[in-house]
Design a protein around this motif. Structure first.
Motif, PDB file in Angstrom:
ATOM      1  N   ILE A 128       0.829  -1.194   0.000  1.00 29.44           N
ATOM      2  CA  ILE A 128       0.000   0.000   0.000  1.00 29.44           C
ATOM      3  C   ILE A 128       0.870   1.253   0.000  1.00 29.44           C
ATOM      4  CG2 ILE A 128      -1.996  -1.078   1.078  1.00 29.44           C
ATOM      5  CD1 ILE A 128      -1.167   0.137   3.705  1.00 29.44           C
ATOM      6  N   ALA A 129       0.314   2.304  -0.583  1.00 33.72           N
ATOM      7  CA  ALA A 129       0.961   3.620  -0.528  1.00 33.72           C
ATOM      8  C   ALA A 129       0.447   4.323   0.716  1.00 33.72           C
ATOM      9  CB  ALA A 129       0.640   4.425  -1.778  1.00 33.72           C
ATOM     10  N   CYS A 130       1.352   5.013   1.379  1.00 33.60           N
ATOM     11  CA  CYS A 130       1.012   5.712   2.609  1.00 33.60           C
ATOM     12  C   CYS A 130       1.338   7.192   2.477  1.00 33.60           C
ATOM     13  CB  CYS A 130       1.802   5.127   3.776  1.00 33.60           C
ATOM     14  SG  CYS A 130       1.509   3.357   4.033  1.00 33.60           S
ATOM     15  N   ASP A 131       0.519   7.997   3.113  1.00 33.36           N
ATOM     16  CA  ASP A 131       0.804   9.420   3.257  1.00 33.36           C
ATOM     17  C   ASP A 131       0.986   9.629   4.749  1.00 33.36           C
ATOM     18  OD1 ASP A 131       0.894  12.187   3.414  1.00 33.36           O
ATOM     19  OD2 ASP A 131      -0.594  12.447   1.835  1.00 33.36           O
ATOM     20  N   GLY A 132       2.217   9.781   5.172  1.00 38.58           N
ATOM     21  CA  GLY A 132       2.511   9.770   6.595  1.00 38.58           C
ATOM     22  C   GLY A 132       2.250   8.368   7.111  1.00 38.58           C
ATOM     23  N   LYS A 133       1.437   8.274   8.111  1.00 36.88           N
ATOM     24  CA  LYS A 133       1.095   6.968   8.698  1.00 36.88           C
ATOM     25  C   LYS A 133      -0.268   6.468   8.247  1.00 36.88           C
ATOM     26  CE  LYS A 133       4.743   6.614  11.329  1.00 36.88           C
ATOM     27  NZ  LYS A 133       5.730   5.587  11.078  1.00 36.88           N
ATOM     28  N   TRP A 134      -0.776   7.004   7.114  1.00 35.85           N
ATOM     29  CA  TRP A 134      -2.129   6.675   6.674  1.00 35.85           C
ATOM     30  C   TRP A 134      -2.131   5.988   5.315  1.00 35.85           C
ATOM     31  CZ3 TRP A 134      -5.748   7.396  10.260  1.00 35.85           C
ATOM     32  CH2 TRP A 134      -5.421   8.254  11.325  1.00 35.85           C
ATOM     33  N   PRO A 135      -2.743   4.800   5.208  1.00 35.91           N
ATOM     34  CA  PRO A 135      -2.867   4.142   3.903  1.00 35.91           C
ATOM     35  C   PRO A 135      -3.810   4.918   2.993  1.00 35.91           C
ATOM     36  CG  PRO A 135      -3.802   2.771   5.666  1.00 35.91           C
ATOM     37  CD  PRO A 135      -3.336   4.042   6.291  1.00 35.91           C
ATOM     38  N   VAL A 136      -3.367   5.136   1.749  1.00 37.59           N
ATOM     39  CA  VAL A 136      -4.181   5.931   0.823  1.00 37.59           C
ATOM     40  C   VAL A 136      -4.354   5.284  -0.548  1.00 37.59           C
ATOM     41  CG1 VAL A 136      -3.732   8.146   1.967  1.00 37.59           C
ATOM     42  CG2 VAL A 136      -2.178   7.357   0.155  1.00 37.59           C
ATOM     43  N   HIS A 137      -3.656   4.157  -0.807  1.00 40.81           N
ATOM     44  CA  HIS A 137      -3.743   3.528  -2.135  1.00 40.81           C
ATOM     45  C   HIS A 137      -3.307   2.072  -2.033  1.00 40.81           C
ATOM     46  CE1 HIS A 137      -3.254   2.887  -6.439  1.00 40.81           C
ATOM     47  NE2 HIS A 137      -2.025   2.490  -6.213  1.00 40.81           N
ATOM     48  N   TYR A 138      -4.098   1.178  -2.637  1.00 35.16           N
ATOM     49  CA  TYR A 138      -3.725  -0.236  -2.733  1.00 35.16           C
ATOM     50  C   TYR A 138      -2.883  -0.389  -3.996  1.00 35.16           C
ATOM     51  CZ  TYR A 138      -4.184  -5.308  -2.478  1.00 35.16           C
ATOM     52  OH  TYR A 138      -3.921  -6.652  -2.371  1.00 35.16           O
ATOM     53  N   ASP A 139      -1.613  -0.742  -3.829  1.00 35.63           N
ATOM     54  CA  ASP A 139      -0.711  -0.791  -4.969  1.00 35.63           C
ATOM     55  C   ASP A 139      -0.512  -2.191  -5.531  1.00 35.63           C
ATOM     56  OD1 ASP A 139       1.029   1.158  -6.499  1.00 35.63           O
ATOM     57  OD2 ASP A 139       2.466  -0.462  -6.094  1.00 35.63           O
ATOM     58  N   GLY A 140      -0.830  -3.211  -4.748  1.00 38.24           N
ATOM     59  CA  GLY A 140      -0.662  -4.574  -5.239  1.00 38.24           C
ATOM     60  C   GLY A 140      -0.512  -5.534  -4.073  1.00 38.24           C
ATOM     61  N   ASP A 141      -0.062  -6.730  -4.392  1.00 38.66           N
ATOM     62  CA  ASP A 141       0.107  -7.724  -3.364  1.00 38.66           C
ATOM     63  C   ASP A 141       1.172  -8.726  -3.761  1.00 38.66           C
ATOM     64  OD1 ASP A 141      -1.464  -9.613  -5.107  1.00 38.66           O
ATOM     65  OD2 ASP A 141      -3.115  -8.334  -4.491  1.00 38.66           O
ATOM     66  N   ILE A 142       1.602  -9.496  -2.779  1.00 37.65           N
ATOM     67  CA  ILE A 142       2.634 -10.509  -2.972  1.00 37.65           C
ATOM     68  C   ILE A 142       2.010 -11.854  -2.652  1.00 37.65           C
ATOM     69  CG2 ILE A 142       4.934 -11.298  -2.308  1.00 37.65           C
ATOM     70  CD1 ILE A 142       4.893  -8.409  -3.409  1.00 37.65           C
ATOM     71  N   ASP A 143       1.972 -12.729  -3.634  1.00 38.79           N
ATOM     72  CA  ASP A 143       1.398 -14.051  -3.457  1.00 38.79           C
ATOM     73  C   ASP A 143       2.320 -14.872  -2.563  1.00 38.79           C
ATOM     74  OD1 ASP A 143      -0.113 -16.321  -3.653  1.00 38.79           O
ATOM     75  OD2 ASP A 143      -0.003 -16.477  -5.832  1.00 38.79           O
ATOM     76  N   ILE A 144       1.750 -15.469  -1.542  1.00 35.18           N
ATOM     77  CA  ILE A 144       2.567 -16.309  -0.650  1.00 35.18           C
ATOM     78  C   ILE A 144       2.208 -17.790  -0.824  1.00 35.18           C
ATOM     79  CG2 ILE A 144       2.988 -14.466   0.999  1.00 35.18           C
ATOM     80  CD1 ILE A 144       0.874 -15.764   2.807  1.00 35.18           C
ATOM     81  N   GLY A 145       1.456 -18.088  -1.878  1.00 34.58           N
ATOM     82  CA  GLY A 145       1.195 -19.468  -2.236  1.00 34.58           C
ATOM     83  C   GLY A 145       0.007 -20.112  -1.565  1.00 34.58           C
ATOM     84  N   ILE A 146      -0.811 -19.334  -0.863  1.00 38.23           N
ATOM     85  CA  ILE A 146      -2.001 -19.889  -0.229  1.00 38.23           C
ATOM     86  C   ILE A 146      -3.216 -19.335  -0.942  1.00 38.23           C
ATOM     87  CG2 ILE A 146      -3.346 -20.059   1.895  1.00 38.23           C
ATOM     88  CD1 ILE A 146      -0.727 -19.582   3.430  1.00 38.23           C
ATOM     89  N   THR A 147      -4.037 -20.222  -1.518  1.00 41.72           N
ATOM     90  CA  THR A 147      -5.256 -19.791  -2.197  1.00 41.72           C
ATOM     91  C   THR A 147      -6.288 -20.893  -2.103  1.00 41.72           C
ATOM     92  OG1 THR A 147      -6.178 -18.927  -4.246  1.00 41.72           O
ATOM     93  CG2 THR A 147      -4.476 -20.593  -4.473  1.00 41.72           C
ATOM     94  N   ASP A 148      -7.546 -20.529  -2.132  1.00 40.23           N
ATOM     95  CA  ASP A 148      -8.582 -21.563  -2.120  1.00 40.23           C
ATOM     96  C   ASP A 148      -9.087 -21.861  -3.524  1.00 40.23           C
ATOM     97  OD1 ASP A 148     -10.385 -19.623  -2.829  1.00 40.23           O
ATOM     98  OD2 ASP A 148     -11.530 -19.688  -0.979  1.00 40.23           O
ATOM     99  N   GLY A 149      -8.623 -21.061  -4.519  1.00 36.35           N
ATOM    100  CA  GLY A 149      -8.945 -21.325  -5.901  1.00 36.35           C
ATOM    101  C   GLY A 149     -10.369 -21.024  -6.330  1.00 36.35           C
ATOM    102  N   LYS A 150     -11.192 -20.521  -5.452  1.00 33.62           N
ATOM    103  CA  LYS A 150     -12.592 -20.249  -5.797  1.00 33.62           C
ATOM    104  C   LYS A 150     -12.732 -18.929  -6.487  1.00 33.62           C
ATOM    105  CE  LYS A 150     -14.441 -23.021  -2.085  1.00 33.62           C
ATOM    106  NZ  LYS A 150     -15.144 -23.035  -0.862  1.00 33.62           N
TER     107      LYS A 150
END
Length: 150
Positions: A128-150
């Motif tokens: 996430i992008a932060c402005d100071g200590k506040w989240p302001v934008h979802y920038d992406g994610d890192i797959d850690i290999g756990i998914t339910d596939g649905k």
């Protein structure tokens, strides 16, 4: 009377910033981030309904291709901008811990109200992008290999 109301409004705004520590210009972006990306009770079955209500679009005006919801509450997400996250660059932070997420992917329809979405779920570290200590934008994610596939 008008001066008293304006003064009272100014005092309340200052008190709000002091209590929450959030600059006034950050508040709308933080609220938008929460609305679009933080939903503790989100399910894959709710993708169509939630995405229709949010009416999210891309820069081309088409229905947003994909949107990710973090299954948490704001107090769990906010620390990513501090000790709960690792700085990736000047304002991007990767969560130290994984989060359950619901990903709503467009499956049809280009423009509202004809957008169609299907949901899936996974566990990911979020960026996430932060402005100071506040989240302001979802920038992406890192797959850690756990998914339910649905």
């Amino acid at each position: 009377m008008v001066f008293q109301r304006a003064f009272l409004f100014l005092v309340l705004m200052c008190a709000t910033v002091m209590v929450h520590g959030q600059p006034a210009d950050v508040s709308p972006r933080y609220q938008r981030f929460l609305l679009q990306h933080v939903k503790g009770g989100m399910t894959i079955q709710n993708c169509q309904h939630v995405m229709s209500n949010l009416r999210l679009t891309g820069t081309d005006g088409k229905c947003k291709w994909k949107n990710t919801f973090i299954l948490a509450n704001p107090v769990d997400v906010k620390p990513i901008c501090g000790g709960g996250g690792t700085r990736r660059n000047s304002n991007l932070f990767e969560s130290n811990n994984p989060f359950s997420v619901v990903i709503c992917q467009r499956t049809g329809g280009d423009y509202h109200p004809n957008c169609k979405y299907r949901g899936s779920s996974s566990t990911k570290r979020v960026v996430i992008a932060c402005d100071g200590k506040w989240p302001v934008h979802y920038d992406g994610d890192i797959d850690i290999g756990i998914t339910d596939g649905k």
